[in-house]
Write a protein that holds these residues in place. Structure first.
Motif, PDB file in Angstrom:
ATOM      1  N   UNK A 165       0.803  -1.222   0.000  1.00 43.03           N
ATOM      2  CA  UNK A 165       0.000   0.000   0.000  1.00 43.03           C
ATOM      3  C   UNK A 165       0.836   1.272   0.000  1.00 43.03           C
ATOM      4  N   UNK A 166       2.012   1.244   0.645  1.00 44.41           N
ATOM      5  CA  UNK A 166       2.796   2.472   0.794  1.00 44.41           C
ATOM      6  C   UNK A 166       3.124   3.149  -0.530  1.00 44.41           C
ATOM      7  N   UNK A 167       3.668   2.434  -1.534  1.00 43.04           N
ATOM      8  CA  UNK A 167       3.946   3.124  -2.800  1.00 43.04           C
ATOM      9  C   UNK A 167       2.686   3.595  -3.517  1.00 43.04           C
ATOM     10  N   UNK A 168       1.585   2.865  -3.347  1.00 46.72           N
ATOM     11  CA  UNK A 168       0.320   3.298  -3.960  1.00 46.72           C
ATOM     12  C   UNK A 168      -0.169   4.578  -3.294  1.00 46.72           C
ATOM     13  N   UNK A 169      -0.123   4.586  -1.960  1.00 45.10           N
ATOM     14  CA  UNK A 169      -0.592   5.765  -1.212  1.00 45.10           C
ATOM     15  C   UNK A 169       0.248   6.981  -1.549  1.00 45.10           C
ATOM     16  N   UNK A 170       1.569   6.843  -1.471  1.00 40.51           N
ATOM     17  CA  UNK A 170       2.446   7.994  -1.718  1.00 40.51           C
ATOM     18  C   UNK A 170       2.470   8.381  -3.183  1.00 40.51           C
ATOM     19  N   UNK A 171       2.364   7.391  -4.069  1.00 42.82           N
ATOM     20  CA  UNK A 171       2.338   7.712  -5.494  1.00 42.82           C
ATOM     21  C   UNK A 171       1.072   8.442  -5.903  1.00 42.82           C
ATOM     22  N   UNK A 172      -0.061   8.064  -5.272  1.00 40.84           N
ATOM     23  CA  UNK A 172      -1.336   8.684  -5.638  1.00 40.84           C
ATOM     24  C   UNK A 172      -1.564  10.013  -4.929  1.00 40.84           C
ATOM     25  N   UNK A 173      -1.082  10.123  -3.680  1.00 44.72           N
ATOM     26  CA  UNK A 173      -1.384  11.294  -2.875  1.00 44.72           C
ATOM     27  C   UNK A 173      -0.301  12.375  -2.900  1.00 44.72           C
TER      28      UNK A 173
END
Length: 342
Positions: A290-298
């Motif tokens: 989730x971390x790369x998805x969260x930081x990449x999207x946000x």
């Protein structure tokens, strides 16, 4: 299982990992979501490291800590999944005693390191929002390097007693671990000696390290929220809150499953063992995914740089590659056809 695995012995040369007890027939099917989560974690975190490396505007404290988080998120699932898949696919659960202790050390060490990274990121957000004019002077590169080194040393030193305490105990009952990996409490429970020291030290690490980390993160965000709500306009409040929302989501995705699994291992005696094992695997796979998805999207800067990479650099790279290949083919064709006519 052979009798050698259940008869008396002082120290086993190997342990036998069973996988997920009670769900042996579903191991192959369970491996599918595990593989998907692992692939997303590897691809996403490598992408984060690549984007921050090639983009000079992202060379700042927040993104240095994000790179540390990406490295931790690469190590954590890699420390367990290859062996887990060998159990699921090939029923190969045997693991060397020293290898088991090494796996235990890496798992818990990087969990503590990741927790420390979240504290460092919370401090960075606190300074950036509550003291924006002093951010560049407070969090200079040498300071960031010292924080990163302190986080790594803390994790390495606090978890060092785990494998030593496990190695010194006799294992006279069985060497069968009803788990997919060498989790600390799963190994300690096999010892036939008094394990209270290991249990108490594990609780110390859980509450006095993770608990203090959560406390400092909470205090940082209380100050951050106070600063946000004191801003004059709604747009300014929303924009500032947006810069912190990704970090808050990542913190929740890491701490909630981890604390729940750790407490359930010690106090959830009525919970089915397969649920224990599934939860232990989920908190090691879910957060890195989730971390790369969260930081990449946000994170706007990362999102824009990634889009620019695909919309501008990508076509140029592909056109250069295929253009060079076409030119090479044309030259070879000319040599083969025109050459003999000369």
């Amino acid at each position: 299982m052979s009798d050698s695995n259940t008869t008396n012995f002082t120290n086993p040369s190997t342990f036998i990992l069973l996988g997920i007890p009670g769900l042996e027939r579903a191991h192959v099917w369970i491996s599918i979501p595990f593989c998907i989560m692992y692939a997303i974690a590897i691809l996403g975190n490598i992408t984060i490291l690549f984007i921050v490396t090639i983009e000079p505007s992202l060379h700042g404290p927040m993104y240095y800590f994000l790179c540390m988080l990406a490295v931790s998120d690469l190590v954590l699932p890699t420390s367990i999944l290859p062996k887990t898949l060998s159990i699921f696919w090939f029923n190969s659960g045997e693991i060397d005693f020293s290898g088991c202790l090494t796996q235990m050390y890496f798992i818990h060490c990087f969990l503590v390191i990741e927790s420390g990274i979240f504290v460092a990121m919370a401090v960075d957000r606190y300074v950036a929002i509550c003291h924006p004019l002093r951010h560049s002077t407070i969090l200079r590169n040498p300071v960031v390097a010292k924080i990163g080194l302190a986080v790594v040393l803390r994790g390495g030193m606090l978890i060092m007693p785990y494998p030593f305490l496990a190695r010194w105990r006799p294992y006279c009952r069985t060497n069968i671990i009803p788990h997919t990996h060498c989790e600390h409490m799963a190994v300690v429970k096999l010892a036939c000696a008094d394990t209270r020291v290991s249990s108490y030290y594990g609780l110390f690490v859980l509450f006095c390290v993770k608990g203090l980390d959560v406390f400092f993160i909470t205090m940082s965000y209380i100050q951050i929220l106070r600063a946000i709500f004191s801003l004059p306009t709604k747009d300014a409040r929303l924009k500032t809150f947006g810069t912190c929302s990704s970090h808050m989501c990542a913190i929740l995705a890491f701490y909630i499953p981890h604390l729940f699994s750790s407490l359930m291992h010690r106090f959830g005696h009525n919970v089915a063992l397969r649920f224990h094992v599934l939860m232990a695997n989920m908190y090691l796979l879910l957060s890195p995914m989730l971390n790369p998805i969260i930081y990449g999207a946000r994170t706007e800067q990362i999102r824009k740089r990634l889009l620019r990479l695909f919309t501008h650099k990508g076509p140029k790279v592909f056109s250069w590659y295929f253009g060079s290949q076409s030119k090479l083919c044309a030259e070879l064709f000319a040599d083969m056809v025109v050459g003999p006519l000369r």
